[in-house]
Design an enzyme around this catalytic site. Structure first.
Site, mmCIF file in Angstrom:
data_model
loop_
_atom_site.group_PDB
_atom_site.id
_atom_site.type_symbol
_atom_site.label_atom_id
_atom_site.label_comp_id
_atom_site.label_asym_id
_atom_site.label_seq_id
_atom_site.Cartn_x
_atom_site.Cartn_y
_atom_site.Cartn_z
ATOM 1 N N ASN A 65 0.682 -1.174 -0.004
ATOM 2 C CA ASN A 65 -0.157 0.023 -0.018
ATOM 3 C C ASN A 65 0.833 1.400 0.156
ATOM 4 O O ASN A 65 0.450 2.360 -0.609
ATOM 5 C CB ASN A 65 -1.003 0.103 1.242
ATOM 6 N N GLU B 266 3.565 -5.182 12.360
ATOM 7 C CA GLU B 266 2.503 -3.834 11.986
ATOM 8 C C GLU B 266 1.548 -4.659 11.132
ATOM 9 O O GLU B 266 1.749 -4.639 9.884
ATOM 10 C CB GLU B 266 3.474 -2.574 11.439
ATOM 11 N N CYS C 188 -3.381 1.701 6.520
ATOM 12 C CA CYS C 188 -3.693 0.817 7.841
ATOM 13 C C CYS C 188 -4.220 1.701 8.665
ATOM 14 O O CYS C 188 -5.014 1.227 9.526
ATOM 15 C CB CYS C 188 -2.394 0.083 8.248
ATOM 16 N N GLU D 238 7.624 0.252 16.594
ATOM 17 C CA GLU D 238 8.941 0.766 15.949
ATOM 18 C C GLU D 238 8.925 2.382 15.844
ATOM 19 O O GLU D 238 7.957 2.890 16.242
ATOM 20 C CB GLU D 238 9.014 0.154 14.445
HETATM 21 P P1 NAD Z 1 -0.160 -9.424 3.203
HETATM 22 O O1 NAD Z 1 -0.206 -9.871 4.681
HETATM 23 O O2 NAD Z 1 -1.070 -10.138 2.293
HETATM 24 O O3 NAD Z 1 1.242 -9.291 2.676
HETATM 25 C C1 NAD Z 1 2.269 -8.568 3.283
HETATM 26 C C2 NAD Z 1 3.584 -9.228 2.911
HETATM 27 O O4 NAD Z 1 3.699 -10.601 3.336
HETATM 28 C C3 NAD Z 1 3.948 -9.574 1.513
HETATM 29 O O5 NAD Z 1 5.040 -9.203 1.035
HETATM 30 C C4 NAD Z 1 3.462 -10.994 1.020
HETATM 31 O O6 NAD Z 1 3.855 -11.493 -0.043
HETATM 32 C C5 NAD Z 1 4.120 -11.340 2.358
HETATM 33 N N1 NAD Z 1 3.528 -12.922 2.932
HETATM 34 C C6 NAD Z 1 2.206 -13.265 2.677
HETATM 35 N N2 NAD Z 1 2.355 -14.545 3.039
HETATM 36 C C7 NAD Z 1 3.408 -14.833 3.549
HETATM 37 C C8 NAD Z 1 3.919 -16.066 4.193
HETATM 38 N N3 NAD Z 1 3.057 -17.000 4.697
HETATM 39 N N4 NAD Z 1 5.039 -16.004 4.597
HETATM 40 C C9 NAD Z 1 5.981 -14.913 4.458
HETATM 41 N N5 NAD Z 1 5.473 -13.647 4.107
HETATM 42 C C10 NAD Z 1 4.374 -13.766 3.484
HETATM 43 O O7 NAD Z 1 -0.896 -7.953 3.250
HETATM 44 P P2 NAD Z 1 -1.090 -6.890 2.095
HETATM 45 O O8 NAD Z 1 -2.432 -7.176 1.428
HETATM 46 O O9 NAD Z 1 0.002 -6.782 1.345
HETATM 47 O O10 NAD Z 1 -0.994 -5.458 2.775
HETATM 48 C C11 NAD Z 1 -2.300 -5.038 3.329
HETATM 49 C C12 NAD Z 1 -2.469 -5.326 4.819
HETATM 50 O O11 NAD Z 1 -1.214 -4.450 5.402
HETATM 51 C C13 NAD Z 1 -3.553 -4.654 5.397
HETATM 52 O O12 NAD Z 1 -4.211 -5.510 6.347
HETATM 53 C C14 NAD Z 1 -3.154 -3.454 6.214
HETATM 54 O O13 NAD Z 1 -3.673 -2.797 7.283
HETATM 55 C C15 NAD Z 1 -1.491 -3.875 6.548
HETATM 56 N N6 NAD Z 1 -0.719 -2.656 6.850
HETATM 57 C C16 NAD Z 1 -0.512 -2.595 8.324
HETATM 58 C C17 NAD Z 1 0.475 -1.291 8.568
HETATM 59 C C18 NAD Z 1 0.871 -1.071 9.996
HETATM 60 O O14 NAD Z 1 1.828 -0.170 9.974
HETATM 61 N N7 NAD Z 1 0.277 -1.494 11.121
HETATM 62 C C19 NAD Z 1 1.045 -0.521 7.530
HETATM 63 C C20 NAD Z 1 0.450 -0.839 6.220
HETATM 64 C C21 NAD Z 1 -0.344 -2.045 5.891
#
Ligand code: NAD
Length: 491
Positions: A160, A259, A293, A472
């Protein structure tokens, strides 16, 4: 040194871009048009292993012992170099995400520079606590801590705010003397790769920053988090993936920083400056097409001004300009992918089934033939729902919010805290005491009063509940990315 030759986005291991395997390409898709822009080389297990091994070697070859002033100087040079190549980063971020040019410039790439500069400052200024301990016979012992790098850190980030979130972790990790293997989202491989060029240009030793591309399960993400050579995992992404990653890291008992997702509330009291609150809410609901997020998806409004807020927010939503990301007047881009749009549309259906009143939006906009295959969606607002409805319980991650009336402060607090997530909240009020009081009672990592998304990078950042583990930012980052050894000297 270039990362994208012949339409390939390459892995970066041990200071070198890896020749792609034509059998292991996947598409980089422009979310605004649906066009395939490049092929991304999916790293296999052998390549991930090479990346982790090269990171370890870089630490052993002296990076871990580099003086802080050298590491922070390098971070500052990286920021300067990103600034020189600013428009390349903007173009790469736009290709990956389809986000409007103004946002890519003013938020994503601008924050990357700030991340490098801030963590250079934080690391340079860091001190150590020391304690005197009384010993028998009137003697004392001096205790102090020596902070050492955590080691090889796996950095896994979402799509995102790809460069912003990546540099938020990479900058402090490098400042503390770690070597990193980063796995950007499969949706957004470009800026992490371009950053490899920049870090090599400013003299980062080979192996200190590695990039492996691919997916999560049974791909680069999982190969990385299950690798025995990893000393810690910092992860930003969904709560479900975070939970899974935690399980995969648990057998080797490594530190994690998570996060994760949010289902953030705003509370609007009846004493607000309506115009200011509406400007803030418009930002908090619709920035980055709701794909932050921290975005607000639940808006609790005092009943006496409910109709005014609902009408005002709907009017502002209708004023957002969706369209060509290269146009300076575009405010709102597409969702990241067709799959994500399907997910958001499924919530539109659920809202309908729950009997929602659609104030605005609710469908797919017609933006003309050039953008017809992009992942566009209308900014959408609902009323007539309660906290029991599914759209108020699960993170949607789109340009959407449900507005719900309340009568008392206690009720507003209870409604806002009625969630399994706990990332952010925003309180809108002109009553200073009430602002502090309510903000402190929010069960979240960050609680804003009369603002949203104002970030002080030296403050601790993170979430409670399903929104994460750890903090962090500032000193909190230094704590995560180092391991202290307590030295105790009898004097
Ligand atoms: P996601 O969890 O699908 O993927 C995040 C990352 O994890 C990607 O690089 C993905 O390839 C990797 N991944 C997926 N499965 C994995 C596994 N089994 N092992 C290791 N890596 C794996 O999330 P997304 O759809 O890319 O992002 C959106 C989400 O991120 C939303 O829930 C959003 O709220 C959250 N987010 C949180 C913050 C925060 O600071 N709290 C900031 C931005 C986004």
């Amino acid at each position: 040194m270039t990362s994208t030759l012949d339409g390939w986005i390459r892995n970066f291991v041990d200071g070198t871009f890896v020749e792609p395997d034509p059998q292991r390409g996947f598409d980089q898709i422009d979310p605004a048009t649906g066009r395939v822009l490049a092929q991304v080389h999916e790293a296999d297990q052998v390549l991930v292993d090479r990346a982790v091994t090269s990171a370890r070697r870089a630490l052993d070859n002296g990076w871990a012992d580099t003086p802080v002033r050298e590491r922070t100087a390098l971070l500052r040079r990286a920021a300067d170099r990103i600034e020189e190549r600013f428009e390349e980063f903007v173009a790469a971020e736009m290709a990956d995400t389809g986000k409007p040019i103004t946002q890519a410039r003013e938020l994503d790439v601008a924050r990357a520079l700030t991340n490098f500069r801030t963590f250079a400052d934080v690391a340079a200024a860091a001190g150590q606590e020391s304690f005197m301990t009384d010993l028998a016979g009137g003697r004392q012992a001096l205790n102090y801590a020596v902070r050492k790098p955590l080691g090889v850190v796996a950095v896994i980030v979402p799509w995102n705010l790809p460069l912003l979130l990546l540099t938020w972790k990479v900058a402090p990790a490098l400042a503390c003397g770690n070597a990193v293997v980063v796995k950007p989202s499969e949706e957004t491989p470009a800026t992490a790769t371009l950053l490899a060029e920049v870090l090599a240009e400013v003299g980062l030793p080979p192996g200190v920053y590695n990039v492996v591309h691919g997916f999560g399960g049974n791909s680069a993400g999982e190969y990385l988090t299950t690798h025995p050579g990893i000393d810690g995992v910092t992860f930003t992404g969904s709560s479900a993936t975070g939970s899974h990653v935690m399980k995969t890291v648990a057998p080797r008992v490594r530190p994690v920083s998570f996060e994760l997702g949010g289902k953030n509330a705003a509370i609007v009291f009846d004493d607000v400056d309506l115009d200011e609150a509406l400007t803030g809410l418009t930002k908090s609901v619709f920035t980055n097409t709701g794909q932050v997020c921290l975005c607000t998806e639940r808006v609790y409004v005092h009943r006496s001004i409910f109709d005014d807020v609902a009408a005002g927010l709907a009017e502002r939503a209708q004023g957002l300009r969706l369209g060509d990301p290269n146009s300076e007047s575009t405010t709102t881009g597409p969702l990241i992918s067709q799959a994500h749009r399907d997910k958001v549309l499924s919530f539109f259906k659920m809202a309908e089934q729950s009997g929602a009143n659609v104030l605005t939006g609710g469908g797919i906009p017609d933006l003309g033939s050039k953008l017809a295959f992009g992942s566009w969606i209308e900014p959408t607002l609902w009323t007539g729902l309660t906290n029991d409805d599914p759209v108020l319980r699960e993170e949607i991650f789109g340009p959407v919010a449900a507005l719900v009336p309340f009568d008392t402060e206690e009720e507003a607090i209870a409604l806002a805290n009625d969630t399994k997530y706990g990332l952010a909240a925003a309180v809108w009020t002109n009553d200073l005491r009430r602002g502090h009081r309510v903000a402190q009672r929010m069960r979240v990592g960050i609680s804003w009063v009369n603002t949203w998304f104002t970030r002080e990078l030296r403050s601790p950042f993170g979430g409670v509940g399903l929104s994460g583990i750890g903090r962090e930012g500032g000193e909190s980052s230094l704590h995560f990315y180092t391991e202290p050894t307590n030295v105790c000297v009898a004097l």
